[in-house]
Design an enzyme around this catalytic site. Structure first.
Site, PDB file in Angstrom:
ATOM      1  N   VAL A 166       0.875  -1.176   0.000  1.00  0.00           N
ATOM      2  CA  VAL A 166       0.000   0.000   0.000  1.00  0.00           C
ATOM      3  C   VAL A 166       0.911   1.224   0.000  1.00  0.00           C
ATOM      4  O   VAL A 166       1.889   1.279   0.769  1.00  0.00           O
ATOM      5  CB  VAL A 166      -0.925   0.005   1.237  1.00  0.00           C
ATOM      6  CG1 VAL A 166      -1.734   1.297   1.315  1.00  0.00           C
ATOM      7  CG2 VAL A 166      -1.865  -1.201   1.201  1.00  0.00           C
ATOM      8  N   ARG A 172      -1.926   2.588   7.367  1.00  0.00           N
ATOM      9  CA  ARG A 172      -2.528   2.742   8.696  1.00  0.00           C
ATOM     10  C   ARG A 172      -3.981   3.212   8.617  1.00  0.00           C
ATOM     11  O   ARG A 172      -4.448   3.972   9.432  1.00  0.00           O
ATOM     12  CB  ARG A 172      -1.697   3.687   9.579  1.00  0.00           C
ATOM     13  CG  ARG A 172      -0.347   3.073   9.999  1.00  0.00           C
ATOM     14  CD  ARG A 172       0.590   4.072  10.621  1.00  0.00           C
ATOM     15  NE  ARG A 172       1.019   5.071   9.633  1.00  0.00           N
ATOM     16  CZ  ARG A 172       1.975   4.878   8.722  1.00  0.00           C
ATOM     17  NH1 ARG A 172       2.591   3.725   8.649  1.00  0.00           N
ATOM     18  NH2 ARG A 172       2.305   5.824   7.840  1.00  0.00           N
ATOM     19  N   GLY A 174      -6.332   0.709   7.348  1.00  0.00           N
ATOM     20  CA  GLY A 174      -7.077  -0.546   7.175  1.00  0.00           C
ATOM     21  C   GLY A 174      -7.076  -1.071   5.752  1.00  0.00           C
ATOM     22  O   GLY A 174      -7.758  -2.060   5.467  1.00  0.00           O
ATOM     23  N   TYR A 210       0.499  -8.760  10.811  1.00  0.00           N
ATOM     24  CA  TYR A 210       0.140 -10.102  10.334  1.00  0.00           C
ATOM     25  C   TYR A 210      -0.354 -10.972  11.484  1.00  0.00           C
ATOM     26  O   TYR A 210      -1.297 -11.758  11.313  1.00  0.00           O
ATOM     27  CB  TYR A 210       1.339 -10.754   9.646  1.00  0.00           C
ATOM     28  CG  TYR A 210       1.766 -10.065   8.369  1.00  0.00           C
ATOM     29  CD1 TYR A 210       0.821  -9.491   7.511  1.00  0.00           C
ATOM     30  CD2 TYR A 210       3.103  -9.988   7.999  1.00  0.00           C
ATOM     31  CE1 TYR A 210       1.203  -8.860   6.343  1.00  0.00           C
ATOM     32  CE2 TYR A 210       3.494  -9.361   6.824  1.00  0.00           C
ATOM     33  CZ  TYR A 210       2.543  -8.792   5.995  1.00  0.00           C
ATOM     34  OH  TYR A 210       2.928  -8.176   4.836  1.00  0.00           O
TER      35      TYR A 210
END
Lengths: 239, 239
Positions: A166, A172, A174, A210
């Site tokens: 991303v 941060r 989602g 994770y």
């Protein structure tokens, strides 16, 4: 594990986006996010994302991918049977449906992230996506590339995630969880036994993320890699 | 790296097997080895090998593969495009060619290993193979299961080896090297960029063997695995 929580009921407020959780207050800056199957026309964006990822992983010297080499090796089989890419797009306005993205193998998934402040994306123009033409100001914010693997112990296929990335200004919020959850959900849907990927041992933020997603980190296993000259030496190997 | 050495010229001795290296003295107990693509009828042997491997890796409790579950998930696509298995057979007498094994995608590879002493194989009857009917006393001695993976940095496919296993009494005779070399050679032939697999960090013999084969052990990466209940929780995940 937020992604495994029961889905919230639809919001009754007609002006609020459909998936604002009941009881929360919609804030001032909704960010519309969409996950869809990548298309060959996404390659220029995917190429840039791969190079940004290589910089982040401190491995730029190993990254020799070009748009041409990506185009000639991806999109060679139906989705999920081999190398598969989900693209993550974001927009300040809702996405409109378009036939181009209505792949029956994977109808696009959308959600709304409500932010306190607008995001300043310095690379917005570089990543402006086809969806933008149709749906406002969409741009590509990330991607995940995965493919089937196989566990002989389970006697089942799974998915291996080669890359999940991303762009910095969208982290941060989602969105990485959204991408990983999309792959996990697809794996369950297909009756697969595992989703696996690797992480650098110094990337403690990723490891925490994770583990929160339900993953176990396997500490005992090491990756072995045969590549370059050492691999090419096998061309004439007498077995 | 023995497997990368130039191939020896054919032996001139008519009674010697074709691939006894020139200058070596054939010893008393030739073992004929053959690598071929697996066939659905090999599943009972593959199933037993997987369970032997699980015992060796001290992971028997994780191994729930059955012949039925293997049969229903393997052999679903052409060789090399997805999950692919090479079977290693051995025999005290030369293999005979048979149409069943002349798959144009991968003609069988044979070699002769000259041993000082015969091998006492306590499980010979359990692993007697179809080849034995045609070619003497053949039995299955090992296998390798692999499938395509993809490197975004190279923008190329590679092969990932899920399992490589040789039965105990056939180890330290170059047969593991033969299996791994066969996968590496196939990767080069297909223009692929990498062959990768994993090893347990306590398995120092395997690590030494892989390094001798030209592999690098990546010390920084850790495997992340989402499986079981933690994976199934994503079935209803609201992304």
């Amino acid at each position: 594990m937020a992604a495994a929580a029961p889905p919230p009921p639809p919001s009754p407020a007609p002006e609020a986006p459909n998936d604002v959780p009941q009881g929360s207050t919609p804030r001032g800056h909704p960010l519309f996010a969409r996950i869809r199957l990548a298309h060959p026309t996404d390659v220029p964006h995917i190429h840039k994302l791969i190079h940004q990822m290589a910089v982040f992983e401190r491995l730029s010297d190993q990254c020799i991918a070009t748009e041409a080499s990506l185009s000639s090796t991806l999109f060679t089989s139906p989705p999920f049977q081999s190398f598969t890419i989900f693209v993550l797009e974001v927009s300040h306005t809702p996405f409109v449906e378009h036939l181009q993205y209505n792949n029956p193998a994977y109808p696009p998934i959308t959600k709304v992230v409500n932010l306190d402040l607008p995001i300043n994306d310095p690379d917005r123009d570089l990543f402006r996506s086809n969806g933008g033409v149709l749906g406002g100001d969409a741009c590509v914010a990330g991607f995940v590339l995965f493919f089937p693997n196989y566990s002989t112990f389970l006697a089942k296929p799974g998915f291996y995630i080669e890359d999940l990335f991303v762009r910095e200004c969208y982290r941060r919020k989602g969105l990485g969880k959204m991408l990983l959850s999309a792959v996990a959900k697809q794996a369950v849907k297909m009756g697969y036994g595992r989703v696996e990927w690797v992480v650098l041992d110094w990337n403690v933020n990723a490891i925490r993320f994770y583990e929160e997603m339900g993953a176990k980190i396997l500490q005992e296993w090491r990756i072995c890699r045969l590549t370059g000259d050492a691999l090419n030496a096998y061309v004439n190997a007498q077995l």
